[in-house]
Scaffold this motif. Structure first.
Motif, PDB file in Angstrom:
ATOM      1  N   UNK A  29      64.761  14.374 -23.283  1.00 25.68           N
ATOM      2  CA  UNK A  29      65.349  15.316 -22.325  1.00 25.68           C
ATOM      3  C   UNK A  29      64.816  15.054 -20.921  1.00 25.68           C
ATOM      4  N   UNK A  30      63.495  14.915 -20.797  1.00 32.26           N
ATOM      5  CA  UNK A  30      62.888  14.699 -19.485  1.00 32.26           C
ATOM      6  C   UNK A  30      63.322  13.364 -18.894  1.00 32.26           C
ATOM      7  N   UNK A  31      63.400  12.326 -19.742  1.00 29.08           N
ATOM      8  CA  UNK A  31      63.827  11.015 -19.266  1.00 29.08           C
ATOM      9  C   UNK A  31      65.219  11.076 -18.672  1.00 29.08           C
ATOM     10  N   UNK A  32      66.118  11.786 -19.333  1.00 28.53           N
ATOM     11  CA  UNK A  32      67.490  11.897 -18.839  1.00 28.53           C
ATOM     12  C   UNK A  32      67.569  12.796 -17.613  1.00 28.53           C
ATOM     13  N   UNK A  33      66.877  13.928 -17.656  1.00 31.84           N
ATOM     14  CA  UNK A  33      66.998  14.915 -16.582  1.00 31.84           C
ATOM     15  C   UNK A  33      66.440  14.387 -15.260  1.00 31.84           C
ATOM     16  N   UNK A  34      65.375  13.598 -15.320  1.00 34.89           N
ATOM     17  CA  UNK A  34      64.731  13.090 -14.099  1.00 34.89           C
ATOM     18  C   UNK A  34      65.236  11.723 -13.663  1.00 34.89           C
ATOM     19  N   UNK A  35      66.078  11.076 -14.444  1.00 35.05           N
ATOM     20  CA  UNK A  35      66.487   9.697 -14.153  1.00 35.05           C
ATOM     21  C   UNK A  35      67.338   9.653 -12.882  1.00 35.05           C
ATOM     22  N   UNK A  36      66.987   8.730 -11.973  1.00 34.29           N
ATOM     23  CA  UNK A  36      67.716   8.642 -10.709  1.00 34.29           C
ATOM     24  C   UNK A  36      68.190   7.226 -10.409  1.00 34.29           C
ATOM     25  N   UNK A  37      67.418   6.193 -10.753  1.00 31.14           N
ATOM     26  CA  UNK A  37      67.752   4.829 -10.345  1.00 31.14           C
ATOM     27  C   UNK A  37      69.019   4.350 -11.055  1.00 31.14           C
ATOM     28  N   UNK A  38      69.000   4.370 -12.385  1.00 29.72           N
ATOM     29  CA  UNK A  38      70.173   3.930 -13.148  1.00 29.72           C
ATOM     30  C   UNK A  38      71.353   4.849 -12.883  1.00 29.72           C
ATOM     31  N   UNK A  62      71.943  13.914 -24.399  1.00 27.01           N
ATOM     32  CA  UNK A  62      71.139  12.702 -24.563  1.00 27.01           C
ATOM     33  C   UNK A  62      69.987  12.941 -25.514  1.00 27.01           C
ATOM     34  N   UNK A  63      69.314  14.080 -25.374  1.00 26.65           N
ATOM     35  CA  UNK A  63      68.182  14.397 -26.246  1.00 26.65           C
ATOM     36  C   UNK A  63      68.628  14.460 -27.705  1.00 26.65           C
ATOM     37  N   UNK A  64      69.780  15.066 -27.959  1.00 28.66           N
ATOM     38  CA  UNK A  64      70.279  15.177 -29.339  1.00 28.66           C
ATOM     39  C   UNK A  64      70.604  13.800 -29.907  1.00 28.66           C
ATOM     40  N   UNK A  65      71.385  13.014 -29.149  1.00 22.46           N
ATOM     41  CA  UNK A  65      71.810  11.698 -29.638  1.00 22.46           C
ATOM     42  C   UNK A  65      70.608  10.762 -29.799  1.00 22.46           C
ATOM     43  N   UNK A  66      69.739  10.720 -28.777  1.00 22.22           N
ATOM     44  CA  UNK A  66      68.583   9.819 -28.825  1.00 22.22           C
ATOM     45  C   UNK A  66      67.618  10.210 -29.929  1.00 22.22           C
ATOM     46  N   UNK A  67      67.473  11.511 -30.186  1.00 25.77           N
ATOM     47  CA  UNK A  67      66.561  11.952 -31.246  1.00 25.77           C
ATOM     48  C   UNK A  67      67.067  11.530 -32.611  1.00 25.77           C
ATOM     49  N   UNK A  68      68.343  11.674 -32.846  1.00 29.93           N
ATOM     50  CA  UNK A  68      68.920  11.251 -34.133  1.00 29.93           C
ATOM     51  C   UNK A  68      68.784   9.745 -34.314  1.00 29.93           C
ATOM     52  N   UNK A  69      69.209   8.985 -33.306  1.00 24.01           N
ATOM     53  CA  UNK A  69      69.149   7.521 -33.406  1.00 24.01           C
ATOM     54  C   UNK A  69      67.700   7.040 -33.501  1.00 24.01           C
ATOM     55  N   UNK A  70      66.829   7.564 -32.642  1.00 22.41           N
ATOM     56  CA  UNK A  70      65.440   7.129 -32.636  1.00 22.41           C
ATOM     57  C   UNK A  70      64.699   7.478 -33.914  1.00 22.41           C
ATOM     58  N   UNK A  71      64.974   8.657 -34.467  1.00 20.73           N
ATOM     59  CA  UNK A  71      64.324   9.048 -35.726  1.00 20.73           C
ATOM     60  C   UNK A  71      64.754   8.142 -36.869  1.00 20.73           C
ATOM     61  N   UNK A  72      66.046   7.896 -36.976  1.00 16.77           N
ATOM     62  CA  UNK A  72      66.542   7.008 -38.030  1.00 16.77           C
ATOM     63  C   UNK A  72      66.009   5.584 -37.845  1.00 16.77           C
ATOM     64  N   UNK A  73      65.930   5.137 -36.596  1.00 22.40           N
ATOM     65  CA  UNK A  73      65.427   3.787 -36.341  1.00 22.40           C
ATOM     66  C   UNK A  73      63.950   3.679 -36.714  1.00 22.40           C
ATOM     67  N   UNK A  74      63.153   4.678 -36.328  1.00 21.87           N
ATOM     68  CA  UNK A  74      61.730   4.649 -36.667  1.00 21.87           C
ATOM     69  C   UNK A  74      61.533   4.726 -38.175  1.00 21.87           C
ATOM     70  N   UNK A  75      62.340   5.538 -38.842  1.00 21.31           N
ATOM     71  CA  UNK A  75      62.243   5.644 -40.297  1.00 21.31           C
ATOM     72  C   UNK A  75      62.617   4.320 -40.965  1.00 21.31           C
TER      73      UNK A  75
END
Length: 261
Positions: free
Chosen positions: A195-204, A72-85
């Motif tokens: 990474x932390x968002x994914x690792x600690x996520x419980x509700x979803x 998740x960290x890898x995919x979200x970082x790539x997508x989020x970086x490109x989106x912010x750019x």
């Protein structure tokens, strides 16, 4: 030292201790000899850590959480970086709409998001699957990357990228060799939050999990409903160790980068 500064220090220490207090309670309970979550613990034992690593369900949940969080960290970082750019290249209503749309998952209550995601995943067969977890956690993690990278972009000098174009570099090459290194602190921070968002996520995760694929927080929540023993405290301690190690790794990498400058 002025009275206002002393008061600020005292208030900061009090808030810090208040936030750390649950950790100071959970960790000792994981070494308790008794078969209950008692504090203060009586005796010292590693049996609950042995129970954790000997159980395929507990250990499997930890490995699932680490695997999903890293991907998740890898995919979200790539997508989020490109989106912010991309958002940095537009202005006005397009930039505002795009940014608000991307951070929308941060504003939607987790329960509502989980119910809607469960209904969608049930129709397309993604409940209890690795792609389903990656898709759900990536949606939740991308906003954090967009925010952190966007903050770094606000202080980025676009003339550096244009200078690379003038010197003959293509736009993709200039982006990878000039822009990305300049944005690396924001990118690393975004990856850490993802990474932390994914690792600690419980509700979803509770809505989209299955008996065949569960993350460690979901396994802990399920264990609390059936039985309560110090194995849950051992699992919580391992989660805290993992997240703390990720935070220290992010801070250390940024500090090493500053020292190289």
């Amino acid at each position: 030292m002025s009275k206002s500064r002393i008061f600020l220090w005292v208030a900061s220490v009090f808030v810090g201790l208040w936030l750390v207090a649950p950790t100071l309670v959970v960790i000792p309970m994981s070494f308790n000899e008794q078969r209950s979550l008692a504090f203060p613990p009586k005796g010292f034992s590693l049996r609950w850590y042995e129970n954790f690593f000997a159980s395929s369900q507990w250990l499997g949940g930890l490995l699932n959480s680490v695997q999903i969080a890293i991907l998740t960290a890898i995919i979200a970082t790539v997508i989020g970086t490109l989106a912010a750019y991309g958002l940095s290249k537009v202005s006005g209503i397009r930039e505002a709409f795009g940014r608000n749309f991307l951070i929308l998952p941060m504003l939607i209550p987790s329960v509502i998001f989980g119910v809607g995601l469960y209904g969608l995943f049930l129709r397309i067969g993604l409940v209890g699957t690795l792609p389903g977890f990656l898709l759900a956690h990536t949606v939740l993690a991308v906003p954090y990357v967009v925010v952190t990278v966007g903050s770094t972009l606000a202080a980025y000098d676009v003339q550096l990228e244009r200078a690379a174009w003038i010197c003959g570099a293509s736009k993709p090459r200039a982006f990878m060799t000039v822009t990305v290194p300049a944005l690396l602190p924001g990118i690393l921070s975004g990856a850490f939050f993802a990474f932390i968002t994914s690792f600690d996520e419980v509700v979803v995760s509770t809505f989209i999990s299955s008996p065949y694929l569960q993350t460690l927080p979901v396994r802990m929540f399920s264990g609390l409903q059936r039985e309560v023993d110090p194995t849950i405290a051992a699992a919580a301690t391992l989660i805290m160790i993992t997240t703390t190690a990720a935070a220290l790794g992010s801070i250390l990498s940024q500090q090493l980068r500053r020292n190289r400058r």
